[in-house]
Design a protein around this motif. Structure first.
Motif, PDB file in Angstrom:
ATOM      1  N   LEU A  19      -4.338  31.678  44.573  1.00 35.69           N
ATOM      2  CA  LEU A  19      -5.591  32.425  44.709  1.00 35.69           C
ATOM      3  C   LEU A  19      -6.318  31.871  45.917  1.00 35.69           C
ATOM      4  N   ARG A  21      -9.081  30.892  48.498  1.00 32.80           N
ATOM      5  CA  ARG A  21     -10.508  30.553  48.544  1.00 32.80           C
ATOM      6  C   ARG A  21     -10.843  30.007  49.912  1.00 32.80           C
ATOM      7  N   ASN A  75      -0.854  37.303  46.381  1.00 34.72           N
ATOM      8  CA  ASN A  75      -1.306  38.689  46.471  1.00 34.72           C
ATOM      9  C   ASN A  75      -1.265  39.203  47.900  1.00 34.72           C
ATOM     10  N   ASP A 136       0.374  44.148  40.203  1.00 28.28           N
ATOM     11  CA  ASP A 136      -0.817  43.454  39.719  1.00 28.28           C
ATOM     12  C   ASP A 136      -1.770  44.467  39.068  1.00 28.28           C
ATOM     13  N   ASP A 137      -2.611  43.996  38.165  1.00 29.01           N
ATOM     14  CA  ASP A 137      -3.643  44.835  37.528  1.00 29.01           C
ATOM     15  C   ASP A 137      -3.023  46.103  36.940  1.00 29.01           C
ATOM     16  N   ARG A 160      -6.492  42.309  33.006  1.00 31.97           N
ATOM     17  CA  ARG A 160      -7.387  41.585  32.103  1.00 31.97           C
ATOM     18  C   ARG A 160      -8.197  42.509  31.190  1.00 31.97           C
ATOM     19  N   GLU A 193      -2.781  38.916  32.004  1.00 30.19           N
ATOM     20  CA  GLU A 193      -3.777  38.211  32.817  1.00 30.19           C
ATOM     21  C   GLU A 193      -5.075  38.024  32.048  1.00 30.19           C
ATOM     22  N   GLY A 194      -5.799  36.979  32.372  1.00 28.70           N
ATOM     23  CA  GLY A 194      -7.155  36.797  31.844  1.00 28.70           C
ATOM     24  C   GLY A 194      -7.202  36.433  30.376  1.00 28.70           C
ATOM     25  N   GLU A 196      -8.250  34.296  27.546  1.00 31.56           N
ATOM     26  CA  GLU A 196      -9.335  33.315  27.464  1.00 31.56           C
ATOM     27  C   GLU A 196      -9.426  32.607  26.126  1.00 31.56           C
TER      28      GLU A 196
HETATM   29  O1    G Z   1      -6.400  40.493  39.483  1.00 27.83           O
HETATM   30  P1    G Z   1      -6.070  39.100  39.919  1.00 27.83           P
HETATM   31  O2    G Z   1      -4.916  38.501  39.143  1.00 27.83           O
HETATM   32  O3    G Z   1      -5.793  38.955  41.408  1.00 27.83           O
HETATM   33  O4    G Z   1      -7.390  38.249  39.585  1.00 27.83           O
HETATM   34  C1    G Z   1      -7.474  36.883  39.826  1.00 27.83           C
HETATM   35  C2    G Z   1      -8.895  36.403  39.528  1.00 27.83           C
HETATM   36  O5    G Z   1      -9.119  36.293  38.122  1.00 27.83           O
HETATM   37  C3    G Z   1      -9.187  35.042  40.129  1.00 27.83           C
HETATM   38  O6    G Z   1     -10.414  35.090  40.807  1.00 27.83           O
HETATM   39  C4    G Z   1      -9.249  34.116  38.923  1.00 27.83           C
HETATM   40  O7    G Z   1     -10.129  33.029  39.138  1.00 27.83           O
HETATM   41  C5    G Z   1      -9.726  35.038  37.825  1.00 27.83           C
HETATM   42  N1    G Z   1      -9.284  34.604  36.495  1.00 27.83           N
HETATM   43  C6    G Z   1      -8.174  33.908  36.190  1.00 27.83           C
HETATM   44  N2    G Z   1      -8.065  33.688  34.851  1.00 27.83           N
HETATM   45  C7    G Z   1      -9.163  34.265  34.292  1.00 27.83           C
HETATM   46  C8    G Z   1      -9.621  34.373  32.943  1.00 27.83           C
HETATM   47  O8    G Z   1      -9.026  33.907  31.977  1.00 27.83           O
HETATM   48  N3    G Z   1     -10.782  35.057  32.771  1.00 27.83           N
HETATM   49  C9    G Z   1     -11.492  35.589  33.811  1.00 27.83           C
HETATM   50  N4    G Z   1     -12.634  36.228  33.539  1.00 27.83           N
HETATM   51  N5    G Z   1     -11.078  35.518  35.086  1.00 27.83           N
HETATM   52  C10   G Z   1      -9.923  34.860  35.335  1.00 27.83           C
END
Ligand code: G
Ligand code: MN
Length: 233
Positions: A19, A21, A75, A136-137, A160, A193-194, A196
């Motif tokens: 990712l 930054r 990405n 992705d997404d 997510r 993804e995502g 939590e």
């Molecule tokens: O869609 P993509 O996979 O490119 O998104 C990556 C983004 O999602 C990054 O900015 C990352 O910090 C964020 N991210 C990663 N894991 C999580 C999570 O568990 N929850 C949330 N809200 N964001 C996350």
């Protein structure tokens, strides 16, 4: 920053997503949403892509030394999806072609418009070296299925937004179940993804999803921290 991808059942790290930054600004690390458009306005997008790819390949080399099977995904935006980028990756791997198999390119459906025959040919060359493609997404774009058909992606990353309520909204679980069925029929790997919390991880596992990333497992971390984690396990 690097966010680990884990096997949900064991927690074992099987990969990581790079990712981007921009460090050290007054307001903290900047996300690509801020600095990529600026780079594009200044005509530096191609320069930025090359810089990123060079760093990702170097990071992949170090990660693979610690964990030979690890897959590093990164990405590529629609804008950077021109034939020059896959060609640059291929050329960068010239002296270490085996590393191609440890790389995975994530593209979103917004890149669809940029998927010209030249780009498809260049991507095919990378694939023949072993690099995988991930959508992705997945599920967010109207073109996702058309995209799967054209790209022949090996990996589907479930957005997510379908994961957030998966443990208590039937519709989200049903959609994810359908996506997993589609992925299985096509021989694709699914990554959620995502993730939590444990309830989401359990629900995904019950639906047959094997891999995930998210704050429940690991937050994005510096390369040194990921290397330490890999060496400790
Ligand atoms: O869609 P993509 O996979 O490119 O998104 C990556 C983004 O999602 C990054 O900015 C990352 O910090 C964020 N991210 C990663 N894991 C999580 C999570 O568990 N929850 C949330 N809200 N964001 C996350
Ligand atoms: Mn991604």
């Amino acid at each position: 920053m690097f966010q680990p991808r884990v096997d949900i059942s064991s927690g074992r790290i099987v990969g990581a997503e790079a990712l981007l930054r921009w460090p050290g600004s007054a307001i903290g690390a900047l996300s690509p949403g801020f600095f990529v458009p600026a780079a594009e306005r200044m005509g530096l997008a191609a320069e930025l892509d090359r810089w990123v790819i060079t760093h990702i390949i170097a990071a992949a080399g170090r990660l693979v030394a610690a964990s030979p099977q690890l897959v590093l995904s990164f990405n590529l935006s629609g804008q950077s999806l021109d034939a020059g980028v896959p060609a640059f990756i291929r050329d960068s791997l010239h002296s270490l072609p085996a590393l191609a198999a440890n790389l995975e390119i994530e593209v979103t459906e917004t890149s669809m418009a940029h998927l010209t025959p030249e780009v498809e040919t260049a991507m095919a060359a990378l694939r023949s070296m072993g690099t995988k493609l991930a959508v992705d997404d997945f599920g967010m774009g109207y073109a996702s299925l058309a995209y799967l058909k054209r790209l022949r992606a090996e990996v589907i990353k479930i957005d997510r937004s379908f994961v957030t309520d998966i443990a208590h909204e039937a519709i989200d679980a049903q959609i994810v179940e359908g996506l997993i069925g589609l992925a299985r029929a096509m021989g694709c790997i699914v990554v959620a993804e995502g993730v939590e919390n444990a309830a989401q991880a359990d629900a995904l596992q019950q639906l047959g999803c094997r891999y995930a990333q998210g704050y429940h497992f690991h937050r994005p971390m510096a390369l040194a921290d990921l290397l330490q984690l890999l060496e400790a396990s």
